[in-house]
Each structure stands twice: as structure tokens, then as C-alpha cells.
Design a protein around this motif. Structure first.
Motif, mmCIF file in Angstrom:
data_model
loop_
_atom_site.group_PDB
_atom_site.id
_atom_site.type_symbol
_atom_site.label_atom_id
_atom_site.label_comp_id
_atom_site.label_asym_id
_atom_site.label_seq_id
_atom_site.Cartn_x
_atom_site.Cartn_y
_atom_site.Cartn_z
ATOM 1 N N LYS A 77 4.277 -12.651 37.981
ATOM 2 C CA LYS A 77 3.645 -11.327 38.143
ATOM 3 C C LYS A 77 2.427 -11.151 37.231
ATOM 4 N N TYR A 102 -3.538 2.210 32.006
ATOM 5 C CA TYR A 102 -2.073 2.135 31.928
ATOM 6 C C TYR A 102 -1.586 0.761 32.368
ATOM 7 N N PHE A 103 -2.111 0.303 33.505
ATOM 8 C CA PHE A 103 -1.698 -1.001 34.005
ATOM 9 C C PHE A 103 -2.249 -2.127 33.131
ATOM 10 N N GLU A 105 -2.670 -2.243 30.005
ATOM 11 C CA GLU A 105 -1.927 -2.417 28.753
ATOM 12 C C GLU A 105 -0.647 -3.240 28.935
ATOM 13 N N PHE A 106 -0.108 -3.230 30.146
ATOM 14 C CA PHE A 106 1.091 -4.050 30.393
ATOM 15 C C PHE A 106 0.780 -5.541 30.322
ATOM 16 N N TYR A 107 -0.489 -5.872 30.534
ATOM 17 C CA TYR A 107 -0.878 -7.291 30.526
ATOM 18 C C TYR A 107 -1.471 -7.706 29.187
ATOM 19 N N ASN A 108 -1.297 -6.832 28.173
ATOM 20 C CA ASN A 108 -1.770 -7.130 26.813
ATOM 21 C C ASN A 108 -3.265 -7.436 26.754
ATOM 22 N N ARG A 150 -7.575 -1.240 39.536
ATOM 23 C CA ARG A 150 -6.315 -1.409 38.813
ATOM 24 C C ARG A 150 -5.683 -2.778 39.114
ATOM 25 N N LYS B 2 7.234 -2.972 23.895
ATOM 26 C CA LYS B 2 5.951 -2.368 24.237
ATOM 27 C C LYS B 2 5.989 -1.794 25.662
ATOM 28 N N LEU B 6 5.223 1.961 26.814
ATOM 29 C CA LEU B 6 4.157 2.332 27.755
ATOM 30 C C LEU B 6 4.698 3.214 28.887
#
Lengths: 244, 372
Positions: A77, A102-103, A105-108, A150, B2, B6
Motif C-alpha cells: 500500500k 492528512y494522507f 503524513e501517513f506516508y511519512n 491526494r 503515529k 493521525l
């Protein structure tokens, strides 16, 4: 030399009363832009959802970048950008910018990096004036642009788009096609389903045509034209759909 | 962690921007309980105006004197004891004219201490003044006796343990329901769940982030509600929030009860979010949640009126929803044991773990999450 990033082997998906996919097998090399074509209900969305690890196949195997989607779902993913045109999937009480960030930040992704990407791509899609509006206030076209940004924000290796230009006006649709061409030059692999055959002509090097859950054709677009003895994709698809 | 943070942050921002959520989660409980407080106050005030039954041994002069000194009116029924027995009154007064003994008969089902204090004060004032013509030569004596009575149900409903238990029981449910529905069933309905599930995050983490958000809003709502209810007590003629029993407990019990309260809010949030996870739409989730709204109230009323004992049997402390009410019930009745408190805490934590496990399992199922 073959360098497949997507490998699908004897994939089957059975819903309660429907065989959505039957013995689907194909592979896609790095850097290809593949159009996924077929009538409504042919299995396009189901195939994309299985490729993205959202739903499990009844049988068969899918590997993305050499990783089994079912076994290493989270790793896979991270490398996928996903867009479903039928549902924009935005949070209406967040701004357009916040939805994308937002999205990201999930992928660092470092903030400075995603801020720069948002700025560049929002300019390209003429979205900049709307970035700080709540998503609920955006037009359908701008919704779709935000969703596109996004899905690309983490610079994924593989981009899967399900009818991505649904709801876009002509100018935005052309901007989106330009964006995809730019993404393609960076060696990304793109697979997208669409009913707009002009997009396939403009963007795709290969097509997969699904018919009743089976692969009717997979190969180069030029080869398809040669085989069907016409350069008219609409005519080809009319024959395929007419045969269902 | 994390990923959970979030998800939590997004939920908090999004819900905070939703006027409907702010109203149902923060303002509605405050308005509801404040309104209830003033209604209760009105009811209890009316109770104060109830006349005290006295026997025919009381002369008119004595009755007038009693009213002047206490502010309480009297009446002379045929059978004063019957008034108490049927719950019409909590007490009645008799008088022995020969010995000047005032006999106070109180209901064995309990009576407001303020009534007894007022009557004690009456006797004291009469004795100090030493003036009334008919009792001037003798001093009044007060003798308190118990008589068969009927519980004054309505007073008990709105005072002491029960009011606190209803507030604690219901506020997290009322405030958390809307947020829980929106957090998962709402995402399914709006089509955002597919994007969410495409993220490189396990379903358990997504679910936990949302769960913490629901619990956080419920906690804030509960704190505002209880604080608001406590703050309006001085403006009521008859305060109905009695925390004296809690303050009288050892500190270890107080900490345990506060911890149990947090666990209870977390439990309610987990149940609400589980039902939202299970539902395929906003409307379906609402259908599942409305019976949950009633559960805390049913438990509170059952314990208040269905239990004839001061201490409860152990199984009460293992049942979610019931265990915190059982702890409050025993705490108010001064019979709470440490083992009962620990049973309630541990069983609630175990229950939360089970709910999270089941919910995460449901959350992983695409046919339930992506079917819209």
C-alpha cells in the motif's frame, strides 16, 4: 528485458451469485500506462480493488513490485496511489489542503516536501485558489482534482485510477492528462479504468480489455489496432461490449 | 502510534468543526441535565410544602405555634399512621398532653433528615422560650419512633445516588453516539472509507484512532456536564447532586472510582463504535444505537428500585454498564468493597479488549466495509 511491477496470476473473485473475475492473468512492466477497459460490471473496479489490497481474491495471486499483495499488504500500500472516481472520498469538514496533507503524513513525507508538491500540482491543476476552502464547499471538478493530488502526494511507484476524470470539465481533464504524462516520464506505472476512450488513445501504451470478468485482450494498443484492422477504439469496444 | 494519532487528530478536527456534533456531544447533555436539575428542584420544593400530619392530641394553639416556629403547616387526619403507611407523608407527630412528650413517628423507609432537624429545633425553641401558655409549666420532650411507611419513590429518583448514576451512565452514551456513528458508518455512507482503507495502516490502528476520538469527546462532554450540574447546585433550593459519600471514601477508593469512570467511558465508546462498524449506513447505526441509550437508565432504575439490599452480589460487578452503577450504588450505601471495585475495573478492561478485537475483525471484512 521484462521488468514486471504488477503480476496477476489466475485471479478469481466470486461474489455470492456472481463470478466477478475468472482466471485473470497478466503482467505490467515498469513505466507502462495501461488502460483498463470494459463494460459496466466487467470487473474493472473489482480488479483494481484486489490489486490495491482492499479486497481479497477468491483464488489466485497478485504481486506488486515483487511483493504478495495478500501477505505484505501494508508494504504494498505504501507504493500505491489509488483513486476511485465514483466517490471522491474527501472529508468535507477538512480543507482541500488538509485532506491532501492528512494522507501525506501517513506516508511519512516531510512537511516541506509535501507542501512543495501540493503547491506545484495545485498550480498545474488550477486548484491553488481553492486549497484552503473546506472540501464541502468545492465544486465536483475541484473535488476530483483534490482527490487526484491526494492519490499522488506520496509519489507512488504504481498509480491505480478508477475513472479518474469523472466530473472534470474539459480543461481540468486535459490538465490531468498532462499531469499523468509528466508522472509517466518519471518511470511510474499507471493503470486506470475509463470509459473515455480518447484518454486511452492519448495516454496508454497498453490496454487490458475485460469482458464478463475475463481478460479479452491484453497487449499494446498498436497491436490491438493492427489485430482489429482499425484505429478506432470506439468501434473495437462497441464490438466487445456488443458481444456481452 | 503515529497512525493512531493521525486518525485521532483528524477525527477531533473534523468533529470540532461540525455544529451538529458540538450540539449533541457538548451542549445537549449540559442543557438536558441542567433542565432536569431545575425540574427536580421544583419537584423537591413542592415536597417541602407538604403538610405534616398530627394527631388530634395537638391543640390548635400548639399547631399554630409549631407552624410559626418551623414554617411547616400541619393537618389532622383521621389516622396519621395511615398517612405514613401509604406514602402520603414521611412522618407524623403525636403529643401526650399529660407528660408534654412530643412523639415523632418516622417512616421506616427513610425520611429527610431536615424534617427531623426542624422538629428538634422546634422542641428546643419551645423549651428555651418557656412562654407558650399551654406548656409553660413543663418542658417538651421529643421521642422518635419508627413506623411502617411507604417509600417516597419520586424523591428517591431525583436525589442522591440515582441522579449521579443516571448522569454518569447516560452522558457518555448521549454524547458519544453521534460521533461514533459519523466516525465509521458515516465514512461508509460518504464513501471515504475506501480511501481510508487504502492507507498503509492496519484496520486495528484505524479503529483505535477513532475509538480514542469518540472516548475523548465523551469524556469532555461528561466533564462539562457533571461540572455544569455541580456548578448550578448552589442556585437550587434543594441540591440533588450528593458527592459527600464519595468524598468520605478512602483515597484509594476515590482513585479507583475515577479510574473506573474513565474505563466506563472507554467501554461505552467501544460499544458505540462497534455498532457503527457493524452498520452499513448512518441510519442502520442509529437503529442499533438507540437501545444502547436506554441501557444505563434501565440499570440505574433497576438497582435503585429493584434491589432491597445495601450490598449487591458479585456478578453485578462483572457486567458492563451495570458494574459502574453497582459501584456507585454500594459507594453511596457505604458498603463498597475493594474487591468489588477491582472486579468492575478489570472486567471492563477485558470487555474493551474483546470489543476491540471483534470490531477490528469486522473492520477487516471488505464486504462489510466497502459494500456501499
Amino acid at each position: 528485458m521484462s521488468n514486471p511491477v504488477i503480476e496477476v496470476n489466475q485471479l478469481n473473485k466470486q461474489y455470492i451469485n456472481t463470478k466477478a473475475l475468472q482466471e485473470v492473468t497478466f503482467s505490467i512492466d515498469r513505466g507502462e500506462v495501461v488502460g483498463l477497459l470494459g463494460a459496466n460490471g466487467a470487473g474493472k473496479s473489482t480488479l483494481l480493488q484486489i490489486l490495491a489490497g482492499l479486497i481479497r481474491p477468491t483464488s489466485g495471486q497478485v504481486k506488486l513490485l515483487g511483493k504478495d499483495v495478500q501477505k505484505e499488504t501494508l508494504e504494498v500500500k505504501k507504493q500505491i496511489g489509488l483513486l476511485f472516481g465514483s466517490e471522491t472520498g474527501l472529508y468535507h469538514r477538512l480543507t482541500a489542503y488538509e485532506n491532501i496533507a492528512y494522507f501525506a503524513e501517513f506516508y511519512n513525507i516531510p512537511k516541506s516536501v509535501y507542501e512543495q508538491r501540493i503547491k506545484e500540482w495545485a498550480d498545474a491543476l488550477e486548484l491553488t485558489p481553492h486549497l484552503h476552502k473546506q472540501a464541502g464547499e468545492l465544486s465536483k471538478g475541484n473535488h476530483q482534482k483534490v482527490t487526484i493530488l491526494r492519490s499522488l502526494i506520496h509519489d507512488p511507484e504504481i498509480i491505480m485510477l478508477d475513472e479518474p476524470t469523472t466530473g472534470l470539465d474539459i480543461a481540468a481533464s486535459l490538465s490531468f492528462q498532462e499531469l499523468l504524462k509528466e508522472v509517466k516520464t518519471r518511470g511510474k506505472t499507471i493503470i486506470f479504468s475509463t470509459h473515455i476512450l480518447e484518454e486511452v488513445d492519448n495516454l496508454c501504451s497498453q490496454v487490458i480489455i475485460l469482458r464478463k470478468g475475463k481478460v479479452h485482450y491484453h497487449g499494446d494498443l498498436s497491436e490491438l489496432y493492427r489485430k482489429e484492422k482499425t484505429n478506432n477504439l470506439t468501434s473495437i469496444m462497441r464490438n466487445v461490449i456488443g458481444g456481452e | 502510534m503515529k497512525g493512531i494519532w493521525l486518525i485521532l487528530k483528524k477525527e477531533l478536527i473534523e468533529q470540532f468543526r461540525d455544529r451538529k456534533t458540538l450540539f449533541t456531544a457538548l451542549f445537549l447533555p449540559v442543557l438536558l441535565w441542567a433542565g432536569m436539575a431545575f425540574l427536580t428542584d421544583n419537584f423537591v420544593s413542592q415536597e417541602d410544602e407538604v403538610k405534616i400530619p398530627v394527631t388530634s392530641n395537638w391543640t390548635d394553639a400548639q399547631r399554630n405555634q409549631f407552624t410559626q416556629l418551623t414554617g411547616l403547616k400541619t393537618y389532622v387526619p383521621k389516622d396519621p399512621a395511615h398517612e405514613v403507611k401509604t406514602g402520603e407523608a414521611d412522618l407524623y407527630l403525636d403529643m401526650d398532653p399529660k407528660t408534654n412528650k412530643v412523639m415523632l413517628f418516622i417512616s421506616d423507609k427513610g425520611v429527610s433528615p431536615s424534617f427531623i432537624t426542624q422538629i428538634e429545633n422546634y422542641v428546643l425553641k419551645v423549651n428555651q422560650s418557656n412562654l407558650p401558655p399551654n406548656v409553660a409549666k413543663n418542658t417538651l420532650h421529643l421521642e422518635v419512633k419508627e413506623t411502617a411507611g411507604e417509600e417516597n419513590m419520586m424523591v428517591k429518583i431525583f436525589t442522591g445516588y440515582l441522579m449521579l448514576s443516571i448522569i454518569i451512565g447516560m452522558t457518555p452514551v448521549i454524547s458519544g453516539a453521534g460521533i461514533a456513528i459519523d466516525a465509521i458508518a458515516g465514512e461508509k455512507e460518504r464513501g471515504t472509507i475506501r480511501s481510508l482503507l487504502s492507507l498503509p495502516l492496519t484496520p486495528s490502528k484505524i479503529w483505535c484512532g477513532k475509538w480514542i476520538a469518540v472516548a475523548f469527546y465523551s469524556l469532555i462532554s461528561f466533564a462539562i456536564t457533571l461540572g455544569g450540574y455541580y456548578a448550578i447546585q448552589p442556585y437550587l433550593e434543594n441540591p440533588t447532586l450528593n458527592l459527600d459519600w464519595f468524598l468520605a471514601l478512602p483515597i484509594s477508593y476515590q482513585v479507583g472510582i475515577v479510574f473506573l469512570l474513565l474505563v466506563y467511558i472507554a467501554t461505552i465508546s467501544a460499544i458505540l463504535l462497534f455498532l457503527s462498524t457493524f452498520a452499513k449506513s448512518f441510519k442502520e447505526a442509529q437503529g442499533y444505537l438507540w437501545p444502547v441509550n436506554l441501557l444505563p437508565m434501565i440499570v440505574s432504575f433497576y438497582l435503585a428500585f429493584g434491589s432491597s439490599e445495601d450490598s449487591l452480589s458479585t456478578p453485578y460487578f462483572f457486567v458492563p454498564f451495570a458494574n459502574i452503577q453497582a459501584v456507585l450504588f454500594e459507594g453511596a450505601g457505604k458498603t463498597l468493597t475493594l474487591s468489588h471495585l477491582l472486579y468492575a475495573i478489570l472486567s471492563s478492561i477485558l470487555f474493551i479488549a474483546i470489543v476491540i478485537y471483534i470490531s477490528s475483525s469486522v473492520f477487516k471484512k471488505p464486504n462489510r466495509m466497502l459494500s456501499n
